[in-house]
Structures are given as C-alpha cells and as structure tokens.
Write an enzyme that holds these catalytic residues in place. Sequence first.
Site, PDB file in Angstrom:
ATOM      1  N   ALA A 104     -88.088  -1.674 -44.436  1.00 42.80           N
ATOM      2  CA  ALA A 104     -87.456  -0.562 -44.100  1.00 42.80           C
ATOM      3  C   ALA A 104     -88.213   0.317 -42.618  1.00 42.80           C
ATOM      4  CB  ALA A 104     -87.111   0.547 -45.036  1.00 42.80           C
ATOM      5  N   HIS A 138     -97.028   5.744 -50.129  1.00 47.19           N
ATOM      6  CA  HIS A 138     -96.581   4.955 -49.221  1.00 47.19           C
ATOM      7  C   HIS A 138     -94.877   5.106 -49.001  1.00 47.19           C
ATOM      8  CE1 HIS A 138     -96.699   1.615 -46.208  1.00 47.19           C
ATOM      9  NE2 HIS A 138     -95.901   0.806 -47.040  1.00 47.19           N
TER      10      HIS A 138
END
Length: 157
Positions: free
Chosen positions: A58, A90
Amino acid sequence: MSVQYVEGDFLTGGGNYSIVVGRFNSFVVESLLEGAIDTLKRHGVEAGNIRVIRVPGAFEIPLAVQKVAAQKKDDAIIALGAVIRGGTPHFEYVSGESSKGVSQVSLDYSVPVANGILTVNSIEQAIERSGTKAGNKGAEAALSALEMVSLLRQLEG
Ligand code: INI
C-alpha cells in the site's frame, strides 16, 4: 425556482480505468480486485479498457497512481490494498501515507482516485470487507469511481 441537484450515476458508457493494486496481503487484495473488475465490466467498461498495475504494498500505491494520473489516459483510477494492523506502529505509517497520497494525486491531477485501501485491525475484518459479510470494498471503490466520472462530466460539461 427549485433546488438544482447535481449528482453522478453509474451509466458512464465505458471509459478507461486503471487499478493500482498492492501485492501485500494478496489473499485479501485479489478479492478486492476481482470485485472492482466485475463491477466495472457490469457497468459497461470493456475489459480491454481496464489496466491493472501491481505494486509491492500500500505504501507504494500513491507513486504508481501519480504516474498513471500523469499519463492522462484514464477517466478514473482505483487504488486497492489491505493494511492490517500488526504489533508495531508500521501500520499507522503505511495506512496514513497511502490514503493521504492517493487523495493528494486526485486533487493535483483533478482525476477521480477511488480509495479501496482497507485499513483494518484484524485479518477477520479484512476478510469481511473483501467479499463476505461486509461486502466487497473493491466493488464499492469501482462504483465510487464510476459515479465520480459521471459527476465530473456534468460539472465540466
Ligand atoms: N503493506 C500493505 O499493503 N499492507 C500492510 O498491512 C503492510 N504492513 O502491515 O506492513 C504493508 N507493508 C509494506 C509496505 O506497503 C511497503 O511495501 C514496504 O514498507 C516497502 O516500502
């Protein structure tokens, strides 16, 4: 004088669409992709006018969307991915940057970019949104893209 309403429909009569897809969590994302392609085809978009561009995850989606937008070939772009929360921060960076990036490109290039990037807390939530009990967010993103194409034609026409 009556109120004037302007809104898009799904009857765009074809057009060109690019779908930028993250490979990460592919077991989910492939279902989103299937939903998006199916929806575009059922609304009259020819298979030959649909392009699928794959990126690692992504986080990489915005750059590819930007390159695609710069080509000015498409009526709309659909971004598909799945960011699933893990045990580290993250997740926050990937989900935040990808969503911010695709909306930035949409405004910079004045082209509809549908955000079909799932950001979820668990694999279960991802599965629910990729063709099971909470629908298919890839199909929904494709519908948004079609509607925005129709709307922009009216606003620009
Ligand atoms: N990419 C995703 O598409 N989904 C995730 O859930 C994810 N997580 O959680 O790490 C993810 N990470 C990879 C990222 O998109 C980049 O590909 C990588 O950081 C290299 O730039």
